[in-house]
Write a protein that holds these residues in place. Sequence first.
Motif, PDB file in Angstrom:
ATOM      1  N   GLY A 172       0.843  -1.202   0.000  1.00 23.92           N
ATOM      2  CA  GLY A 172       0.000   0.000   0.000  1.00 23.92           C
ATOM      3  C   GLY A 172       0.869   1.239   0.000  1.00 23.92           C
ATOM      4  O   GLY A 172       1.735   1.396  -0.856  1.00 23.92           O
ATOM      5  N   ASN A 173       0.701   2.112   0.986  1.00 26.22           N
ATOM      6  CA  ASN A 173       1.497   3.331   1.101  1.00 26.22           C
ATOM      7  C   ASN A 173       2.651   3.172   2.088  1.00 26.22           C
ATOM      8  O   ASN A 173       3.300   4.154   2.429  1.00 26.22           O
ATOM      9  CB  ASN A 173       0.612   4.505   1.556  1.00 26.22           C
ATOM     10  CG  ASN A 173      -0.390   4.904   0.499  1.00 26.22           C
ATOM     11  OD1 ASN A 173      -0.118   4.744  -0.699  1.00 26.22           O
ATOM     12  ND2 ASN A 173      -1.538   5.391   0.921  1.00 26.22           N
ATOM     13  N   VAL A 174       2.915   1.947   2.546  1.00 22.42           N
ATOM     14  CA  VAL A 174       3.936   1.721   3.566  1.00 22.42           C
ATOM     15  C   VAL A 174       5.133   0.970   2.960  1.00 22.42           C
ATOM     16  O   VAL A 174       4.957  -0.007   2.243  1.00 22.42           O
ATOM     17  CB  VAL A 174       3.362   0.901   4.746  1.00 22.42           C
ATOM     18  CG1 VAL A 174       4.445   0.629   5.788  1.00 22.42           C
ATOM     19  CG2 VAL A 174       2.179   1.625   5.366  1.00 22.42           C
ATOM     20  N   VAL A 175       6.344   1.467   3.266  1.00 19.07           N
ATOM     21  CA  VAL A 175       7.587   0.810   2.851  1.00 19.07           C
ATOM     22  C   VAL A 175       8.175   0.106   4.068  1.00 19.07           C
ATOM     23  O   VAL A 175       8.415   0.738   5.095  1.00 19.07           O
ATOM     24  CB  VAL A 175       8.603   1.824   2.291  1.00 19.07           C
ATOM     25  CG1 VAL A 175       9.922   1.125   1.941  1.00 19.07           C
ATOM     26  CG2 VAL A 175       8.031   2.552   1.084  1.00 19.07           C
ATOM     27  N   TYR A 176       8.361  -1.197   3.965  1.00 19.26           N
ATOM     28  CA  TYR A 176       8.968  -1.981   5.042  1.00 19.26           C
ATOM     29  C   TYR A 176      10.417  -2.251   4.672  1.00 19.26           C
ATOM     30  O   TYR A 176      10.690  -2.901   3.667  1.00 19.26           O
ATOM     31  CB  TYR A 176       8.212  -3.298   5.247  1.00 19.26           C
ATOM     32  CG  TYR A 176       6.795  -3.110   5.697  1.00 19.26           C
ATOM     33  CD1 TYR A 176       6.489  -2.922   7.038  1.00 19.26           C
ATOM     34  CD2 TYR A 176       5.751  -3.096   4.773  1.00 19.26           C
ATOM     35  CE1 TYR A 176       5.181  -2.733   7.454  1.00 19.26           C
ATOM     36  CE2 TYR A 176       4.430  -2.901   5.185  1.00 19.26           C
ATOM     37  CZ  TYR A 176       4.160  -2.720   6.524  1.00 19.26           C
ATOM     38  OH  TYR A 176       2.863  -2.539   6.934  1.00 19.26           O
ATOM     39  N   GLN A 177      11.341  -1.716   5.495  1.00 21.26           N
ATOM     40  CA  GLN A 177      12.764  -1.870   5.198  1.00 21.26           C
ATOM     41  C   GLN A 177      13.349  -3.076   5.920  1.00 21.26           C
ATOM     42  O   GLN A 177      13.015  -3.353   7.066  1.00 21.26           O
ATOM     43  CB  GLN A 177      13.522  -0.618   5.621  1.00 21.26           C
ATOM     44  CG  GLN A 177      13.147   0.573   4.800  1.00 21.26           C
ATOM     45  CD  GLN A 177      14.070   1.741   5.055  1.00 21.26           C
ATOM     46  OE1 GLN A 177      15.250   1.561   5.296  1.00 21.26           O
ATOM     47  NE2 GLN A 177      13.511   2.945   4.976  1.00 21.26           N
ATOM     48  N   ASN A 178      14.208  -3.745   5.220  1.00 19.78           N
ATOM     49  CA  ASN A 178      14.990  -4.840   5.799  1.00 19.78           C
ATOM     50  C   ASN A 178      16.433  -4.684   5.297  1.00 19.78           C
ATOM     51  O   ASN A 178      16.959  -5.526   4.592  1.00 19.78           O
ATOM     52  CB  ASN A 178      14.398  -6.192   5.394  1.00 19.78           C
ATOM     53  CG  ASN A 178      15.147  -7.328   6.045  1.00 19.78           C
ATOM     54  OD1 ASN A 178      15.752  -7.160   7.102  1.00 19.78           O
ATOM     55  ND2 ASN A 178      15.145  -8.480   5.399  1.00 19.78           N
TER      56      ASN A 178
END
Length: 193
Positions: free
Chosen positions: A51-57
């Motif tokens: 969606g509008n969220v970026v999940y960083q790893n």
Amino acid sequence: MSKQIAFYVEQKHCMGCSACQIACKDKHNLPLGQNFRQIHAYEGGDFTISGNVVYQNTYAYWIPVSCNHCVDAPCIAVCPSKAIFKRQEDGLVLINEKSCIGCRRCFAVCPYQAPQFDAANGKMKKCDFCQDLLQQGTAPACVSACPMRVLGYGELSELQKKYGDTSWVKGLPNTAKIKPAWVLVPHRDAVDV
């Protein structure tokens, strides 16, 4: 050999500031392009978008590397003039500059590329563990300069008792055969789980 002196790095807290590298360069008055201690940076990982969220790893870590005065140093075996030797009293791998012919074979076999060619005099040079400072009871320049106090030194077996026996992390060459005399406390992303 009576003992083996070694570096240790609490890599998980190293911030890659290069203070150790600069202190070494200053101490040994090294010209541009010549570094007895180098900072290697590693980064990786990925991210996902939902969606509008970026999940960083993602991750980044640094490894300050110099000559590790290996227990079975390959540079000694390939030196045709026997200029490189292991000092019995402390295990330091040193270069007799008068005997060095500057052939660079030591550089070719060192997995850390620690020996450096000094074009000004046609000889190889490398970390000597600031043996002049050690004789005065002072820490090597790189150790003294570390603002995070994550770079240290001591007797290898004592360091291994205190910090473990890790001497390899992701990003470094496989050096199990030569037994580098250093101890790493790895960054969490520098080891396979």
